[in-house]
Design a protein around this motif. Structure first.
Motif, PDB file in Angstrom:
ATOM      1  N   GLN A 266       1.523  25.527  24.914  1.00  0.00           N
ATOM      2  CA  GLN A 266       0.806  24.544  25.730  1.00  0.00           C
ATOM      3  C   GLN A 266       1.627  24.137  26.943  1.00  0.00           C
ATOM      4  O   GLN A 266       1.099  23.989  28.055  1.00  0.00           O
ATOM      5  CB  GLN A 266       0.475  23.323  24.878  1.00  0.00           C
ATOM      6  CG  GLN A 266      -0.542  23.587  23.775  1.00  0.00           C
ATOM      7  CD  GLN A 266      -0.662  22.421  22.815  1.00  0.00           C
ATOM      8  OE1 GLN A 266       0.019  21.403  22.947  1.00  0.00           O
ATOM      9  NE2 GLN A 266      -1.523  22.576  21.808  1.00  0.00           N
ATOM     10  N   THR A 267       2.945  23.989  26.760  1.00  0.00           N
ATOM     11  CA  THR A 267       3.814  23.634  27.885  1.00  0.00           C
ATOM     12  C   THR A 267       3.826  24.760  28.927  1.00  0.00           C
ATOM     13  O   THR A 267       3.772  24.512  30.138  1.00  0.00           O
ATOM     14  CB  THR A 267       5.241  23.364  27.376  1.00  0.00           C
ATOM     15  OG1 THR A 267       5.195  22.326  26.402  1.00  0.00           O
ATOM     16  CG2 THR A 267       6.158  22.960  28.524  1.00  0.00           C
ATOM     17  N   ALA A 268       3.899  26.025  28.441  1.00  0.00           N
ATOM     18  CA  ALA A 268       3.907  27.161  29.374  1.00  0.00           C
ATOM     19  C   ALA A 268       2.609  27.231  30.162  1.00  0.00           C
ATOM     20  O   ALA A 268       2.605  27.531  31.357  1.00  0.00           O
ATOM     21  CB  ALA A 268       4.129  28.465  28.591  1.00  0.00           C
TER      22      ALA A 268
ATOM     23  N   ALA B  80      11.537  32.865  27.238  1.00  0.00           N
ATOM     24  CA  ALA B  80      12.595  31.910  27.519  1.00  0.00           C
ATOM     25  C   ALA B  80      13.943  32.635  27.545  1.00  0.00           C
ATOM     26  O   ALA B  80      14.146  33.651  26.879  1.00  0.00           O
ATOM     27  CB  ALA B  80      12.618  30.812  26.452  1.00  0.00           C
TER      28      ALA B  80
ATOM     29  N   ARG C  63      -1.171  25.629  41.284  1.00  0.00           N
ATOM     30  CA  ARG C  63      -1.534  24.550  42.201  1.00  0.00           C
ATOM     31  C   ARG C  63      -0.527  24.440  43.348  1.00  0.00           C
ATOM     32  O   ARG C  63      -0.895  24.303  44.510  1.00  0.00           O
ATOM     33  CB  ARG C  63      -1.609  23.239  41.421  1.00  0.00           C
ATOM     34  CG  ARG C  63      -1.638  21.991  42.285  1.00  0.00           C
ATOM     35  CD  ARG C  63      -2.874  21.879  43.132  1.00  0.00           C
ATOM     36  NE  ARG C  63      -4.037  21.480  42.373  1.00  0.00           N
ATOM     37  CZ  ARG C  63      -5.177  21.134  42.921  1.00  0.00           C
ATOM     38  NH1 ARG C  63      -5.320  21.131  44.245  1.00  0.00           N
ATOM     39  NH2 ARG C  63      -6.221  20.799  42.177  1.00  0.00           N
TER      40      ARG C  63
ATOM     41  N   ALA D 123       0.618  24.687  30.910  1.00  0.00           N
ATOM     42  CA  ALA D 123       0.631  23.613  31.902  1.00  0.00           C
ATOM     43  C   ALA D 123       1.534  23.971  33.080  1.00  0.00           C
ATOM     44  O   ALA D 123       1.199  23.716  34.245  1.00  0.00           O
ATOM     45  CB  ALA D 123       1.111  22.311  31.246  1.00  0.00           C
ATOM     46  N   ASP D 124       2.688  24.616  32.787  1.00  0.00           N
ATOM     47  CA  ASP D 124       3.584  25.030  33.872  1.00  0.00           C
ATOM     48  C   ASP D 124       2.911  26.064  34.759  1.00  0.00           C
ATOM     49  O   ASP D 124       3.042  26.043  35.991  1.00  0.00           O
ATOM     50  CB  ASP D 124       4.884  25.610  33.297  1.00  0.00           C
ATOM     51  CG  ASP D 124       5.748  24.536  32.648  1.00  0.00           C
ATOM     52  OD1 ASP D 124       5.490  23.342  32.923  1.00  0.00           O
ATOM     53  OD2 ASP D 124       6.663  24.884  31.883  1.00  0.00           O
ATOM     54  N   SER D 125       2.167  27.010  34.122  1.00  0.00           N
ATOM     55  CA  SER D 125       1.485  28.044  34.906  1.00  0.00           C
ATOM     56  C   SER D 125       0.444  27.430  35.835  1.00  0.00           C
ATOM     57  O   SER D 125       0.323  27.812  37.001  1.00  0.00           O
ATOM     58  CB  SER D 125       0.824  29.049  33.953  1.00  0.00           C
ATOM     59  OG  SER D 125       0.075  29.989  34.668  1.00  0.00           O
ATOM     60  N   GLU D 126      -0.318  26.448  35.306  1.00  0.00           N
ATOM     61  CA  GLU D 126      -1.324  25.796  36.143  1.00  0.00           C
ATOM     62  C   GLU D 126      -0.668  25.021  37.278  1.00  0.00           C
ATOM     63  O   GLU D 126      -1.158  25.000  38.415  1.00  0.00           O
ATOM     64  CB  GLU D 126      -2.169  24.859  35.285  1.00  0.00           C
ATOM     65  CG  GLU D 126      -3.035  25.607  34.274  1.00  0.00           C
ATOM     66  CD  GLU D 126      -3.765  24.649  33.347  1.00  0.00           C
ATOM     67  OE1 GLU D 126      -3.439  23.441  33.363  1.00  0.00           O
ATOM     68  OE2 GLU D 126      -4.663  25.114  32.615  1.00  0.00           O
ATOM     69  N   THR D 127       0.489  24.398  36.983  1.00  0.00           N
ATOM     70  CA  THR D 127       1.211  23.665  38.023  1.00  0.00           C
ATOM     71  C   THR D 127       1.706  24.617  39.104  1.00  0.00           C
ATOM     72  O   THR D 127       1.591  24.333  40.311  1.00  0.00           O
ATOM     73  CB  THR D 127       2.407  22.905  37.405  1.00  0.00           C
ATOM     74  OG1 THR D 127       1.903  21.992  36.433  1.00  0.00           O
ATOM     75  CG2 THR D 127       3.170  22.151  38.476  1.00  0.00           C
ATOM     76  N   HIS D 128       2.248  25.775  38.687  1.00  0.00           N
ATOM     77  CA  HIS D 128       2.738  26.744  39.669  1.00  0.00           C
ATOM     78  C   HIS D 128       1.600  27.249  40.549  1.00  0.00           C
ATOM     79  O   HIS D 128       1.768  27.432  41.759  1.00  0.00           O
ATOM     80  CB  HIS D 128       3.394  27.927  38.947  1.00  0.00           C
ATOM     81  CG  HIS D 128       4.674  27.548  38.249  1.00  0.00           C
ATOM     82  ND1 HIS D 128       5.226  28.293  37.229  1.00  0.00           N
ATOM     83  CD2 HIS D 128       5.499  26.476  38.419  1.00  0.00           C
ATOM     84  CE1 HIS D 128       6.329  27.707  36.801  1.00  0.00           C
ATOM     85  NE2 HIS D 128       6.517  26.609  37.502  1.00  0.00           N
TER      86      HIS D 128
END
Length: 818
Positions: free
Chosen positions: A162-164, A602, A173, A166-171
């Motif tokens: 889930q964290t990955a 990771a 954006r 969210a990070d992908s969506e942030t990147h």
């Protein structure tokens, strides 16, 4: 004493942890010798030991730990020392938390935690983990809480995923917000789903989900609104590209010209348009310049022959425009140029031109640039209008892109006497369009793979439902020995085909990352050595098999059965790539993986399992599609196209990665990166063999909405000695329950319309506590399923059903008798 002996026998048959409890001397401290254990403690202990999910019983004031094999695997290095140890001493890093649990549980209350973070030292090294925990008091024979029962599940991988995401969506954006143009995504009807930050920066308005008509009314110039709506509707009707120019109001109230361009995205299965990916590019300055150029184009020839005052007026207009303008005669002598052209010419070519200079002579000492300029102007000396985009500049400096337009220059008699040129620097615009194209391509690929994963998982579920009656019926026919030798041979052939279909579904689930995995610490060197003969027999005598294993490798977290299948798939692919024979090399290495490798894992230590062949290799186009499901270069009937996609899905599900290196004629290397499990190997404990199918008596309530699956399962149950009552839905089963129909066993499908199997099981457990329950599912779908609920995966044979029923009925009977 007979009761104690029976209890001790039950412990010895309940797995390694049960045997450990049975052989331990409990006479010193809590809970005392086995002879003195209360009935409640014995029942709770057997419940824990027979559960397939991790459970631990914290008994007495100190919370002495009694746990099962699943908990032992989760505890790793803390096992077996934690067995019989007070929880405060077994887990010192969580003292305060466990003290709170014991106070609450012994007071008769329950606790529940979801995704609770902890820092644990399971192998002597601090690691961050997330757990789901449910605590309930266990009532002792005196009616008071004597201990606390904990059911737990490790959620670390899910939280990391889930964290990955969210990070992908942030990147994504951040990347799209960095584009200096308005980027937008709309649904099939044109309603906005996404707008990047540039929209809000320019208009001053927050993002809203608006229709094309609402957007036109709110932000587009009134004179352009109807045109925009009509243009988009025309694109929807034709299924083509939407493109139009219009004005958008800024936050200050000013209107600027923009160019809208949007491409439709279609559903791969139906071809229907489901989304539009678009951009709105600011072309205000360019449009004004084009309008000026248009006016200039209409009047330049006439004004050359007009009076001096008109020439001065034209010169002022040309001089003040940002567009670069130059006119030369047929010998490349400069007839005129504006300041913008002179400045850019000097910046690009290092020399400043003026009227009267010969443009080619200015570049005489730089023959490469001279020829480049001459070739460009010659395109404009052919007597026709010419427009193109090209790069110019010194190779040792930054080359930029220019939009160039050539127009022939005629005298009063209609003879061509030269050429005039308009130039605009479009470097930044093209760069922005390229960035947009990359972002759209990345989004389309991500959506494609996500859709294929969802489709594959659904297809696998339906295939399992279709295979269940086939596999079950063939199994019954084989074991009953119906027909003669020829009929039995035909049945055996059909059973083999069904088994191949079963393996195909497993590969589909592997690609979709929905296969059930049994993770343990695997000695890969031992696994590879054990498969040596199988790989050699699979590849044949024309292929030399080499194994290169780095000594002293630590174990890796993996499912050995699935990993063996993956290695065999890679060996088969390598064999097929070497039609004339060759060399196949299997290598094992420990490797530190960092960001420089570009792998989606990771940073840390991994075991690198590589399979290298000397075969035909793959070109770039084939390599780009290698892990796509059903993509194959072997021809019809020579492969499913699921081998590499299964290995890729397994690697991701194990927290690792897959890397492929190949060139045509140079062979292929496929490397599987698996996370290191620890410094020393975790010794596995052999499973206690399960007894074969035995006939039982009693009544079974069978619930499944698939009629063929229900009938086949009913035949199996009847063959095992059960009186079977069938129900086509959860609601129909509840009606039988309300009518008072008695049954000893509930076998129910999980995913059904209306009431699911899990919900039905909860209702039956509440109303008929002594009934044994088995949940059947088409694939490893565990959302909403209680961890303690026994499960069986479709398709299954009678023996597999019987073995699972023996476990669940034995567990239910032991709870009743104890």
């Amino acid at each position: 004493m007979a009761l104690v002996s029976s209890f001790r026998d039950s412990l010895l048959s309940a797995g390694p942890c049960g045997a450990l409890i049975a052989r331990r001397d409990w006479s010193q401290g809590t809970p005392g010798s086995l002879e003195g254990w209360s009935a409640s403690l014995r029942a709770a202990t057997l419940l824990v030991l027979r559960s397939p999910v991790a459970m631990v019983l914290l008994w007495g004031e100190e919370g002495v730990m009694l746990y099962n094999d699943a908990y032992a695997r989760m505890a790793r290095g803390r096992h077996p020392d934690a067995m019989g140890t007070p929880v405060r001493r077994a887990w010192p890093e969580a003292v305060e938390f466990n003290d709170h649990v014991m106070r609450t549980g012994l007071a008769g209350d329950t606790l529940s935690f979801r995704d609770r973070p902890f820092t644990l030292y399971r192998d002597g090294v601090a690691e961050r983990v997330w757990l789901n925990l449910d605590y309930s008091p266990v009532i002792d024979d005196d009616g008071r809480p004597g201990g606390v029962l904990c059911v737990l599940a490790e959620m670390t991988d899910q939280v990391a995923a889930q964290t990955a995401l969210a990070d992908s969506e942030t990147h994504f954006r951040l990347m799209v917000d960095a584009v200096p143009q308005i980027i937008w995504i709309a649904d099939a009807d044109g309603r906005m789903e996404f707008l990047n930050r540039r929209f809000s920066d320019y208009t001053g308005a927050p993002f809203e989900s608006l229709t094309p008509a609402e957007i036109a009314a709110a932000h587009i110039h009134p004179d352009d609104a109807a045109h925009v709506v009509a243009s988009f509707q025309a694109a929807r009707d034709s299924g083509g590209v939407h493109k139009c120019q219009h004005r958008i109001r800024s936050a200050s109230g000013e209107y600027r010209w923009f160019l809208d361009r949007a491409h439709p995205y279609r559903d791969p299965a139906s071809g229907r348009i489901v989304r539009w990916f678009g951009s709105s590019v600011d072309i205000h300055d360019r449009k004004l310049a084009e309008d000026q150029l248009h006016a200039l184009n209409m009047t330049l020839e006439q004004r050359v022959a007009e009076r001096t005052a008109e020439r001065n007026m034209l010169a002022t207009m040309v001089e003040n425009t940002d567009i670069m303008v130059m006119a030369v005669d047929m010998k490349f002598d400069i007839l005129g140029l504006n300041l913008a052209n002179a400045n850019e010419f000097e910046r690009v070519f290092g020399v400043r031109p003026k009227t009267g200079d010969n443009m080619l002579d200015l570049l005489a000492d730089r023959p490469g640039l001279r020829e480049e300029v001459r070739a460009g102007w010659m395109r404009g000396m052919q007597g026709e209008h010419v427009s193109f985009v090209d790069e110019f500049g010194d190779p040792d400096r930054t080359r930029r892109s220019y939009s160039i337009s050539f127009h022939p220059l005629f005298d009063e008699e209609g003879r061509q006497v030269g050429v005039y040129q308009f130039v605009a620097d479009v470097t930044e615009r093209l760069r922005g369009e390229a960035q947009l194209a990359e972002a759209q391509a990345a989004l389309r690929q991500a959506q494609k793979m996500e859709a294929m994963g969802q489709l594959t998982g659904g297809v696998a579920h339906d295939f399992n439902n279709l295979l269940t009656p086939i596999v079950g019926t063939l199994d019954l026919l084989q074991h009953k020995g119906l027909g003669g030798e020829r009929e039995q041979r035909l049945i055996a052939g059909a059973a083999q085909s069904a088994e191949r279909a079963r393996l195909l579904v497993q590969r589909l689930l592997a690609f979709a990352r929905r296969q059930p995995l049994q993770l343990i610490a695997v000695d890969l060197a031992e696994l590879v050595a054990g498969m040596g003969e199988l790989v050699a027999s699979t590849t044949g005598p024309q292929i030399a098999v080499e194994v290169d294993v780095e000594p002293g490798l630590p174990p890796a977290d993996a499912d050995p059965n699935q990993l063996e299948m993956a290695l065999l798939n890679l060996a088969v692919n390598a064999r097929d790539a070497m039609a004339e024979g060759g060399r196949l090399r299997i290598a094992l290495r420990q490797q530190r993986v960092g960001a420089e490798l570009g792998l989606p894992v990771a940073e840390g230590d991994y075991i690198r399992l590589s399979v290298t062949d000397t075969g035909a290799g793959m070109d770039a186009a084939t390599l780009a599609r290698a892990v796509e499901p059903f993509f194959s270069t072997k021809g019809v009937g020579k492969g499913t196209g699921l081998g590499l996609s299964m290995v890729h899905g397994l690697a991701l599900q194990l927290g690792g990665a897959l890397a492929i290196d190949s060139e045509p004629g140079q062979g292929t290397e496929v490397a599987l990166f698996l996370p290191v499990s620890g410094l020393a190997r975790h010794e596995g404990v052999a499973d206690i063999p399960c007894a074969g199918p035995t006939r039982r008596s009693g009544r079974a309530l069978l619930v499944d909405d698939e009629e063929l699956v229900r009938h086949t399962t009913a035949d199996m149950l009847a063959d095992l000695g059960y009186d079977v009552v069938e129900a086509a839905s959860g609601e129909e089963a509840i009606a039988l329950l309300d009518e008072g129909v008695a049954f000893d066993l509930l076998v129910t499908d999980h995913l059904m319309p209306g009431l699911s199997g899990t919900e039905l099981a909860r209702l039956v457990q509440a109303r008929r506590p002594g009934v044994a329950i088995l949940l059947v599912s088409g694939y490893a779908e565990t959302d909403g399923v209680a961890p303690s609920l026994a499960r069986l995966t479709k398709p299954f044979r009678k023996r597999e059903l019987a073995e699972r029923l023996a476990q669940v009925t034995a567990a239910a009977e032991s709870l009743i008798t104890v």
